[in-house]
Design a protein around this motif. Sequence first.
Motif, PDB file in Angstrom:
ATOM      1  N   ALA A   1       0.818  -1.222   0.000  1.00 18.82           N
ATOM      2  CA  ALA A   1       0.000   0.000   0.000  1.00 18.82           C
ATOM      3  C   ALA A   1       0.846   1.264   0.000  1.00 18.82           C
ATOM      4  O   ALA A   1       0.494   2.259  -0.648  1.00 18.82           O
ATOM      5  CB  ALA A   1      -0.940  -0.016   1.202  1.00 18.82           C
ATOM      6  N   GLN A   2       1.997   1.244   0.700  1.00 18.01           N
ATOM      7  CA  GLN A   2       2.796   2.454   0.812  1.00 18.01           C
ATOM      8  C   GLN A   2       3.456   2.861  -0.505  1.00 18.01           C
ATOM      9  O   GLN A   2       3.939   4.001  -0.636  1.00 18.01           O
ATOM     10  CB  GLN A   2       3.867   2.297   1.901  1.00 18.01           C
ATOM     11  N   ASP A   3       3.504   1.960  -1.483  1.00 17.88           N
ATOM     12  CA  ASP A   3       4.180   2.269  -2.751  1.00 17.88           C
ATOM     13  C   ASP A   3       3.209   2.434  -3.915  1.00 17.88           C
ATOM     14  O   ASP A   3       3.653   2.624  -5.063  1.00 17.88           O
ATOM     15  CB  ASP A   3       5.186   1.158  -3.088  1.00 17.88           C
ATOM     16  N   ARG A   4       1.930   2.387  -3.668  1.00 18.12           N
ATOM     17  CA  ARG A   4       0.967   2.446  -4.774  1.00 18.12           C
ATOM     18  C   ARG A   4       0.925   3.817  -5.436  1.00 18.12           C
ATOM     19  O   ARG A   4       0.774   3.921  -6.657  1.00 18.12           O
ATOM     20  CB  ARG A   4      -0.418   2.037  -4.271  1.00 18.12           C
ATOM     21  N   GLU A   5       1.067   4.872  -4.666  1.00 18.10           N
ATOM     22  CA  GLU A   5       1.100   6.211  -5.262  1.00 18.10           C
ATOM     23  C   GLU A   5       2.380   6.404  -6.072  1.00 18.10           C
ATOM     24  O   GLU A   5       2.358   7.002  -7.158  1.00 18.10           O
ATOM     25  CB  GLU A   5       0.996   7.282  -4.169  1.00 18.10           C
ATOM     26  N   SER A   6       3.491   5.893  -5.560  1.00 18.15           N
ATOM     27  CA  SER A   6       4.759   6.028  -6.274  1.00 18.15           C
ATOM     28  C   SER A   6       4.725   5.301  -7.604  1.00 18.15           C
ATOM     29  O   SER A   6       5.393   5.698  -8.572  1.00 18.15           O
ATOM     30  CB  SER A   6       5.904   5.478  -5.410  1.00 18.15           C
ATOM     31  N   LEU A   7       3.940   4.223  -7.668  1.00 12.84           N
ATOM     32  CA  LEU A   7       3.875   3.436  -8.898  1.00 12.84           C
ATOM     33  C   LEU A   7       3.328   4.261 -10.060  1.00 12.84           C
ATOM     34  O   LEU A   7       3.672   4.017 -11.222  1.00 12.84           O
ATOM     35  CB  LEU A   7       2.988   2.208  -8.656  1.00 12.84           C
ATOM     36  N   LYS A   8       2.515   5.252  -9.764  1.00 10.46           N
ATOM     37  CA  LYS A   8       1.932   6.085 -10.816  1.00 10.46           C
ATOM     38  C   LYS A   8       2.989   6.901 -11.547  1.00 10.46           C
ATOM     39  O   LYS A   8       2.773   7.308 -12.698  1.00 10.46           O
ATOM     40  CB  LYS A   8       0.877   7.017 -10.217  1.00 10.46           C
ATOM     41  N   THR A   9       4.130   7.153 -10.912  1.00 11.05           N
ATOM     42  CA  THR A   9       5.176   7.955 -11.550  1.00 11.05           C
ATOM     43  C   THR A   9       5.871   7.204 -12.677  1.00 11.05           C
ATOM     44  O   THR A   9       6.624   7.808 -13.447  1.00 11.05           O
ATOM     45  CB  THR A   9       6.235   8.382 -10.517  1.00 11.05           C
ATOM     46  N   LEU A  10       5.635   5.899 -12.785  1.00 10.80           N
ATOM     47  CA  LEU A  10       6.304   5.099 -13.804  1.00 10.80           C
ATOM     48  C   LEU A  10       5.555   5.075 -15.125  1.00 10.80           C
ATOM     49  O   LEU A  10       5.987   4.397 -16.072  1.00 10.80           O
ATOM     50  CB  LEU A  10       6.493   3.658 -13.303  1.00 10.80           C
ATOM     51  N   THR A  11       4.447   5.804 -15.208  1.00 14.03           N
ATOM     52  CA  THR A  11       3.701   5.827 -16.473  1.00 14.03           C
ATOM     53  C   THR A  11       4.498   6.542 -17.561  1.00 14.03           C
ATOM     54  O   THR A  11       4.268   6.304 -18.750  1.00 14.03           O
ATOM     55  CB  THR A  11       2.348   6.523 -16.278  1.00 14.03           C
ATOM     56  N   GLN A  12       5.401   7.425 -17.173  1.00 10.99           N
ATOM     57  CA  GLN A  12       6.264   8.074 -18.154  1.00 10.99           C
ATOM     58  C   GLN A  12       7.392   7.135 -18.567  1.00 10.99           C
ATOM     59  O   GLN A  12       7.927   6.388 -17.744  1.00 10.99           O
ATOM     60  CB  GLN A  12       6.851   9.377 -17.590  1.00 10.99           C
ATOM     61  N   ARG A  13       7.781   7.190 -19.819  1.00 13.12           N
ATOM     62  CA  ARG A  13       8.828   6.322 -20.356  1.00 13.12           C
ATOM     63  C   ARG A  13      10.173   6.669 -19.726  1.00 13.12           C
ATOM     64  O   ARG A  13      10.466   7.815 -19.393  1.00 13.12           O
ATOM     65  CB  ARG A  13       8.903   6.504 -21.876  1.00 13.12           C
ATOM     66  N   ASP A  14      11.001   5.660 -19.535  1.00  8.90           N
ATOM     67  CA  ASP A  14      12.375   5.806 -19.034  1.00  8.90           C
ATOM     68  C   ASP A  14      12.425   6.393 -17.620  1.00  8.90           C
ATOM     69  O   ASP A  14      13.286   7.216 -17.291  1.00  8.90           O
ATOM     70  CB  ASP A  14      13.226   6.671 -19.976  1.00  8.90           C
ATOM     71  N   THR A  15      11.495   5.957 -16.774  1.00 15.26           N
ATOM     72  CA  THR A  15      11.520   6.313 -15.357  1.00 15.26           C
ATOM     73  C   THR A  15      11.603   5.039 -14.532  1.00 15.26           C
ATOM     74  O   THR A  15      11.102   3.988 -14.943  1.00 15.26           O
ATOM     75  CB  THR A  15      10.262   7.108 -14.948  1.00 15.26           C
ATOM     76  N   VAL A  16      12.232   5.138 -13.369  1.00 12.23           N
ATOM     77  CA  VAL A  16      12.407   3.968 -12.506  1.00 12.23           C
ATOM     78  C   VAL A  16      12.196   4.354 -11.052  1.00 12.23           C
ATOM     79  O   VAL A  16      12.455   5.496 -10.650  1.00 12.23           O
ATOM     80  CB  VAL A  16      13.822   3.348 -12.665  1.00 12.23           C
ATOM     81  N   MET A  17      11.705   3.403 -10.267  1.00 14.84           N
ATOM     82  CA  MET A  17      11.694   3.510  -8.813  1.00 14.84           C
ATOM     83  C   MET A  17      12.936   2.793  -8.295  1.00 14.84           C
ATOM     84  O   MET A  17      13.231   1.670  -8.728  1.00 14.84           O
ATOM     85  CB  MET A  17      10.439   2.855  -8.226  1.00 14.84           C
ATOM     86  N   VAL A  18      13.660   3.404  -7.373  1.00 14.99           N
ATOM     87  CA  VAL A  18      14.913   2.844  -6.878  1.00 14.99           C
ATOM     88  C   VAL A  18      14.756   2.415  -5.423  1.00 14.99           C
ATOM     89  O   VAL A  18      14.168   3.143  -4.611  1.00 14.99           O
ATOM     90  CB  VAL A  18      16.067   3.866  -6.996  1.00 14.99           C
TER      91      VAL A  18
ATOM     92  N   SER B   1      23.236   1.287 -20.235  1.00 15.17           N
ATOM     93  CA  SER B   1      23.634   2.330 -21.199  1.00 15.17           C
ATOM     94  C   SER B   1      22.462   3.178 -21.692  1.00 15.17           C
ATOM     95  O   SER B   1      22.625   3.957 -22.641  1.00 15.17           O
ATOM     96  CB  SER B   1      24.360   1.716 -22.412  1.00 15.17           C
ATOM     97  N   ARG B   2      21.297   3.064 -21.072  1.00 21.63           N
ATOM     98  CA  ARG B   2      20.149   3.884 -21.461  1.00 21.63           C
ATOM     99  C   ARG B   2      19.847   4.881 -20.348  1.00 21.63           C
ATOM    100  O   ARG B   2      19.684   4.489 -19.180  1.00 21.63           O
ATOM    101  CB  ARG B   2      18.927   3.012 -21.739  1.00 21.63           C
ATOM    102  N   PRO B   3      19.734   6.174 -20.655  1.00 24.37           N
ATOM    103  CA  PRO B   3      19.417   7.170 -19.632  1.00 24.37           C
ATOM    104  C   PRO B   3      18.021   6.945 -19.060  1.00 24.37           C
ATOM    105  O   PRO B   3      17.062   6.767 -19.803  1.00 24.37           O
ATOM    106  CB  PRO B   3      19.505   8.498 -20.392  1.00 24.37           C
ATOM    107  N   VAL B   4      17.940   6.951 -17.739  1.00 22.33           N
ATOM    108  CA  VAL B   4      16.651   6.838 -17.060  1.00 22.33           C
ATOM    109  C   VAL B   4      16.605   7.855 -15.931  1.00 22.33           C
ATOM    110  O   VAL B   4      17.652   8.315 -15.448  1.00 22.33           O
ATOM    111  CB  VAL B   4      16.410   5.420 -16.500  1.00 22.33           C
ATOM    112  N   THR B   5      15.404   8.179 -15.495  1.00 21.57           N
ATOM    113  CA  THR B   5      15.209   9.172 -14.438  1.00 21.57           C
ATOM    114  C   THR B   5      14.602   8.507 -13.212  1.00 21.57           C
ATOM    115  O   THR B   5      13.646   7.717 -13.335  1.00 21.57           O
ATOM    116  CB  THR B   5      14.295  10.305 -14.922  1.00 21.57           C
ATOM    117  N   ILE B   6      15.134   8.830 -12.043  1.00 18.47           N
ATOM    118  CA  ILE B   6      14.563   8.333 -10.799  1.00 18.47           C
ATOM    119  C   ILE B   6      13.270   9.090 -10.528  1.00 18.47           C
ATOM    120  O   ILE B   6      13.284  10.300 -10.309  1.00 18.47           O
ATOM    121  CB  ILE B   6      15.544   8.510  -9.627  1.00 18.47           C
ATOM    122  N   SER B   7      12.146   8.376 -10.534  1.00 22.63           N
ATOM    123  CA  SER B   7      10.845   9.026 -10.347  1.00 22.63           C
ATOM    124  C   SER B   7      10.297   8.841  -8.938  1.00 22.63           C
ATOM    125  O   SER B   7       9.424   9.593  -8.503  1.00 22.63           O
ATOM    126  CB  SER B   7       9.836   8.482 -11.359  1.00 22.63           C
TER     127      SER B   7
END
Length: 375
Positions: A125-142, A163-169
């Motif tokens: 439950a604590q990570d369900r809101e964070s999961l929504k940030t991954l809808t954008q391409r090339d984003t990751v939860m760390v 070797s692919r640029p990704v953003t911490i979301s």
Amino acid sequence: MRIPLAWHNTLQNKKRSLAAVAGIAFSLLLIFMQLGFLNTAKTNSTIVYNYFVYDLIITSNQFESLDSAHFFDRARLLQSRVVPGVARIAPLNTSSHRWRDPENNDRRSSCMMIGFDLNPAFVPAQDRESLKTLTQRDTVMVDTFSHPDYGRMVVGREVSLRSRPVTISALYEMGVGFQTKGSVITSNDTYSAIYPRSSREVIFGLVQITPGADPLEVKRRLRESLPNDVVIFTKQELVERESDYYVNVKPIGIMFRAGAFVAFCVGGVILYQVLSSEISNRLRELATLRAVGFTDFYVYSVGVQQAVIFAALSYGPAFGFSLLTYHLVYLASHIPMFMTWPLSLTVFGLAVIMTTVSSVLALQKVKRADPADLF
């Protein structure tokens, strides 16, 4: 009132007793460390399975463990949706790649990438809101437990994965295993962009059943409906299978068990040498006790009590140092090691066994002692 002879014998030569306690405590500390690593290996081998929320899991019939999982046809998940008792299904993929931190001299670290279809019902439950940030391409939860080599855990920072640029979301907490230094969760789209493969391939299918349904009954229905190229496990079955594989098949589990056995033998030898020396030095006194009418049971009990005293005095320092060592290991490796009641009781039981065996062997000298031959 009888004099506590074993206690007085122990305190008479404090330096020798202190040396004995130190040696036995060190062997118990080694046992604590080896069994602690073994428990950590069992726990950390299943952190991915335990993180997600599901009842059953589908995987390839060639499955052995997480780090050697095989793909199966995604069509099996479509077939599973119509099975009575199945509420939701989510595909999940895992693979290991290189994480590169541009702010840390482009340092590279191993990283477990988890591709997921972003269904919030399958995460805590604590990570369900964070999961929504991954809808954008090339984003990751760390994972916040990832190794410091990953650099700053800051949302919005750009790094490189394979070797692919990704953003911490977003950030989440799962834990670090022995396979990699950290982990990330991303969408299946980003996963496929970083690690191209056939869209029909999937490693795991997470299954949630309808409320009130019997997991074993739903598992049976799935087994009857799906071809033999997949297998179905309950969550508990998979966790136990992975833990057993990691401990009993992988070299790391065998190594830790062998280390615990060697530490136990070392402690037993140290205790035997201490008791043997103590009994040899006091053989006349012990033989005199037998000569004046004390029973063999009492004479033997003095040696056993002294062995118990040594073990009890050694267990406390070993327990305390193991707690400190567990914490230092965590700070150095970010691999959580925890003292548990089963672990502490197991080591205490081993200490009792060590004491019993060593004292029985050392007391053979008393059994053979004849007071007439000693005076």
